[in-house]
Write a protein that holds these residues in place. Structure first.
Motif, mmCIF file in Angstrom:
data_model
loop_
_atom_site.group_PDB
_atom_site.id
_atom_site.type_symbol
_atom_site.label_atom_id
_atom_site.label_comp_id
_atom_site.label_asym_id
_atom_site.label_seq_id
_atom_site.Cartn_x
_atom_site.Cartn_y
_atom_site.Cartn_z
ATOM 1 N N ALA A 80 44.022 -8.273 82.575
ATOM 2 C CA ALA A 80 44.028 -7.151 83.525
ATOM 3 C C ALA A 80 44.633 -5.895 82.884
ATOM 4 O O ALA A 80 44.210 -4.771 83.188
ATOM 5 N N SER A 81 45.592 -6.070 81.977
ATOM 6 C CA SER A 81 46.225 -4.908 81.339
ATOM 7 C C SER A 81 45.271 -4.230 80.359
ATOM 8 O O SER A 81 45.147 -2.995 80.351
ATOM 9 N N VAL A 82 44.587 -5.031 79.521
ATOM 10 C CA VAL A 82 43.634 -4.432 78.571
ATOM 11 C C VAL A 82 42.482 -3.779 79.348
ATOM 12 O O VAL A 82 42.005 -2.692 78.996
ATOM 13 N N LEU A 83 42.077 -4.426 80.434
ATOM 14 C CA LEU A 83 41.006 -3.861 81.275
ATOM 15 C C LEU A 83 41.448 -2.512 81.849
ATOM 16 O O LEU A 83 40.699 -1.523 81.807
ATOM 17 N N THR A 84 42.663 -2.457 82.372
ATOM 18 C CA THR A 84 43.175 -1.213 82.957
ATOM 19 C C THR A 84 43.231 -0.113 81.891
ATOM 20 O O THR A 84 42.791 1.023 82.131
ATOM 21 N N LEU A 108 42.740 5.333 89.679
ATOM 22 C CA LEU A 108 42.219 3.967 89.563
ATOM 23 C C LEU A 108 43.212 3.012 90.225
ATOM 24 O O LEU A 108 44.376 2.959 89.813
ATOM 25 N N VAL A 109 42.783 2.311 91.261
ATOM 26 C CA VAL A 109 43.655 1.313 91.897
ATOM 27 C C VAL A 109 43.201 -0.079 91.464
ATOM 28 O O VAL A 109 42.110 -0.536 91.820
ATOM 29 N N MET A 110 44.031 -0.692 90.640
ATOM 30 C CA MET A 110 43.739 -2.020 90.087
ATOM 31 C C MET A 110 44.679 -3.021 90.743
ATOM 32 O O MET A 110 45.900 -2.892 90.622
ATOM 33 N N VAL A 111 44.142 -3.973 91.468
ATOM 34 C CA VAL A 111 44.973 -5.039 92.040
ATOM 35 C C VAL A 111 44.592 -6.350 91.350
ATOM 36 O O VAL A 111 43.461 -6.828 91.507
ATOM 37 N N ASP A 112 45.517 -6.871 90.560
ATOM 38 C CA ASP A 112 45.332 -8.223 90.038
ATOM 39 C C ASP A 112 45.926 -9.140 91.109
ATOM 40 O O ASP A 112 47.148 -9.163 91.288
ATOM 41 N N PRO A 113 45.091 -9.869 91.851
ATOM 42 C CA PRO A 113 45.606 -10.627 93.010
ATOM 43 C C PRO A 113 46.273 -11.919 92.561
ATOM 44 O O PRO A 113 45.844 -13.030 92.911
ATOM 45 N N LEU A 170 45.760 -6.596 100.613
ATOM 46 C CA LEU A 170 46.101 -5.614 99.585
ATOM 47 C C LEU A 170 44.899 -5.361 98.671
ATOM 48 O O LEU A 170 44.566 -4.212 98.352
ATOM 49 N N ALA A 171 44.234 -6.446 98.291
ATOM 50 C CA ALA A 171 43.098 -6.324 97.365
ATOM 51 C C ALA A 171 41.949 -5.532 97.992
ATOM 52 O O ALA A 171 41.117 -4.970 97.268
ATOM 53 N N ALA A 172 41.933 -5.464 99.333
ATOM 54 C CA ALA A 172 40.873 -4.690 100.001
ATOM 55 C C ALA A 172 41.013 -3.193 99.704
ATOM 56 O O ALA A 172 40.053 -2.427 99.876
ATOM 57 N N LEU A 173 42.185 -2.765 99.241
ATOM 58 C CA LEU A 173 42.392 -1.339 98.918
ATOM 59 C C LEU A 173 41.982 -1.001 97.484
ATOM 60 O O LEU A 173 41.989 0.168 97.096
ATOM 61 N N ALA A 174 41.664 -2.023 96.692
ATOM 62 C CA ALA A 174 41.497 -1.806 95.250
ATOM 63 C C ALA A 174 40.129 -1.254 94.874
ATOM 64 O O ALA A 174 39.127 -1.507 95.551
ATOM 65 N N ASP A 175 40.102 -0.528 93.761
ATOM 66 C CA ASP A 175 38.824 -0.156 93.131
ATOM 67 C C ASP A 175 38.328 -1.310 92.275
ATOM 68 O O ASP A 175 37.126 -1.485 92.093
ATOM 69 N N VAL A 176 39.282 -2.026 91.671
ATOM 70 C CA VAL A 176 38.942 -3.135 90.766
ATOM 71 C C VAL A 176 39.906 -4.291 91.030
ATOM 72 O O VAL A 176 41.113 -4.071 91.164
ATOM 73 N N ILE A 177 39.375 -5.514 91.107
ATOM 74 C CA ILE A 177 40.235 -6.699 91.189
ATOM 75 C C ILE A 177 39.892 -7.659 90.047
ATOM 76 O O ILE A 177 38.756 -7.655 89.547
ATOM 77 N N THR A 178 40.882 -8.486 89.663
ATOM 78 C CA THR A 178 40.699 -9.379 88.514
ATOM 79 C C THR A 178 41.153 -10.807 88.863
ATOM 80 O O THR A 178 42.073 -11.332 88.229
ATOM 81 N N PRO A 179 40.520 -11.444 89.857
ATOM 82 C CA PRO A 179 40.952 -12.798 90.216
ATOM 83 C C PRO A 179 40.478 -13.838 89.202
ATOM 84 O O PRO A 179 39.427 -13.665 88.580
ATOM 85 N N ASN A 180 41.254 -14.938 89.061
ATOM 86 C CA ASN A 180 40.697 -16.120 88.409
ATOM 87 C C ASN A 180 39.965 -16.924 89.495
ATOM 88 O O ASN A 180 39.902 -16.501 90.656
ATOM 89 N N ALA A 239 35.272 -2.671 78.768
ATOM 90 C CA ALA A 239 36.709 -2.927 78.880
ATOM 91 C C ALA A 239 36.971 -4.427 78.972
ATOM 92 O O ALA A 239 37.909 -4.954 78.356
ATOM 93 N N ALA A 240 36.114 -5.146 79.721
ATOM 94 C CA ALA A 240 36.279 -6.596 79.854
ATOM 95 C C ALA A 240 36.005 -7.287 78.516
ATOM 96 O O ALA A 240 36.691 -8.247 78.152
ATOM 97 N N ALA A 241 35.022 -6.791 77.776
ATOM 98 C CA ALA A 241 34.713 -7.396 76.469
ATOM 99 C C ALA A 241 35.892 -7.211 75.517
ATOM 100 O O ALA A 241 36.259 -8.131 74.774
ATOM 101 N N ARG A 242 36.509 -6.057 75.546
ATOM 102 C CA ARG A 242 37.680 -5.811 74.698
ATOM 103 C C ARG A 242 38.818 -6.779 75.080
ATOM 104 O O ARG A 242 39.490 -7.346 74.216
ATOM 105 N N ALA A 243 39.001 -6.975 76.390
ATOM 106 C CA ALA A 243 40.078 -7.849 76.866
ATOM 107 C C ALA A 243 39.832 -9.302 76.445
ATOM 108 O O ALA A 243 40.734 -9.989 75.966
ATOM 109 N N VAL A 244 38.604 -9.752 76.610
ATOM 110 C CA VAL A 244 38.254 -11.139 76.278
ATOM 111 C C VAL A 244 38.399 -11.370 74.764
ATOM 112 O O VAL A 244 38.935 -12.391 74.324
ATOM 113 N N ASP A 245 37.957 -10.420 73.956
ATOM 114 C CA ASP A 245 38.073 -10.563 72.487
ATOM 115 C C ASP A 245 39.538 -10.569 72.058
ATOM 116 O O ASP A 245 39.934 -11.319 71.164
ATOM 117 N N PHE A 246 40.344 -9.719 72.685
ATOM 118 C CA PHE A 246 41.770 -9.657 72.323
ATOM 119 C C PHE A 246 42.456 -10.983 72.664
ATOM 120 O O PHE A 246 43.210 -11.529 71.846
#
Ligand code: PXL
Length: 284
Positions: free
Chosen positions: A230-234, A105-110, A133-143, A246-253
């Motif tokens: 991004a950490s809880v998501l990962t 899993l390649v996660m890039v938080d840009p 760099l983010a073009a290499l990612a499987d998942v990105i988490t931008p604001n 995974a995103a719901a868990r992160a948002v609730d936390f």
């Protein structure tokens, strides 16, 4: 099951919770072994503090990566965040190319900025490099700020100049655009479907669908919430959760941590008071 392992490429900020001081405890409690590659050591994070120290670790990164390669280390995830220099873009891209395997899993938080502004240490060249760099990612988490930078759009014009800020269809379109034609998953943070809410608009490259997760908005600006997200998501994705779960868990936390932080009247630049709540992330 053997403990999954992640290479975590973020800065280490001594005070003001963010980056590795969040990434490591969160992933550890979620059952992931963290192998840190610190991009810089700072006395504090750069948001809301003046006079912070900054030790650039650019030279050390390829040396550490070469040693890991000689040990034939394998990583189930490679997760990057705040970078310390423009050169680190290519170094982290090289790390991904070297260590990525079929199921990695390649996660890039840009990480680049917030509220329409780049962080103090980020140059325009670093922001342009982050898009590569983010073009290499499987998942990105931008604001939303980072989404504007990735797409080369003016933040003020994004989402119809702010008029569409609570428009679910506009946020869905934005998440889809960020997916590079469906090639990568996106969790767009700070996405609110209505006033008084916040959350993420998630485009899942596996299903081709975009759906939002929402919670009550507590306070702004709370530092380090993007790194917690991004950490809880990962951690969730490494456990086999869907992007949306995974995103719901992160948002609730984050919601629980924000309530606790505000109730204690802590200074917001100290980051959210998450440590006593880490138990909520233990796999059951
Ligand atoms: O949370 C993003 C972040 C990470 N690392 C450092 C920062 C920031 C945001 O301000 O300053 C050093």
């Amino acid at each position: 099951m053997p403990t999954p392992r992640a290479a975590v490429i973020h800065d280490l900020s001594g005070f003001g919770r963010c980056s590795l001081t969040e990434v490591i405890p969160i992933l550890s409690v979620m059952g992931v072994q963290c192998c840190p590659l610190p991009t810089a050591f700072l006395s504090t994070h750069t948001g809301g503090f003046e006079g912070f120290t900054f030790l650039d670790m650019t030279e050390e990164l390829p040396r550490a990566a070469a040693h890991w390669k000689s040990l034939d280390l394998k990583f189930q995830a490679i997760y990057s965040g705040f970078l310390g220099s423009e050169r680190q873009i290519d170094i982290v891209a090289g790390f991904i190319r070297t260590f990525r395997e079929k199921d990695t899993l390649v996660m890039v938080d840009p990480v680049m900025g917030d509220n329409g502004q780049a962080y103090q240490t980020y140059t325009p060249a670093m922001c342009a490099g982050m898009a590569r760099l983010a073009a290499l990612a499987d998942v990105i988490t931008p604001n939303l700020t980072e989404a504007a930078f990735l797409l080369g759009r003016d933040y003020g014009q994004l989402l119809d100049g702010g008029r569409a800020v609570h428009d679910e269809a506009a946020l869905r379109t934005l998440a889809q655009e960020l997916s590079l034609g469906g090639k990568r998953s996106v969790a767009l943070t700070g996405a609110a479907l209505a006033p008084g809410q916040t959350g993420a608009m998630c485009f899942d490259a596996r299903t081709g669908r975009a759906e939002a997760v929402q919670t009550e908005f507590v306070a702004h600006p709370l530092h380090g919430t993007g790194d917690i997200f991004a950490s809880v998501l990962t951690g969730g994705l490494m456990r086999g959760d869907s992007l949306l779960d995974a995103a719901a868990r992160a948002v609730d936390f984050i919601h629980a941590c924000a309530l606790r932080t505000v109730a204690q009247g802590l200074s917001l630049r100290e980051g959210v008071d998450f440590e006593p709540l880490l138990g909520q992330l233990v796999p059951r």
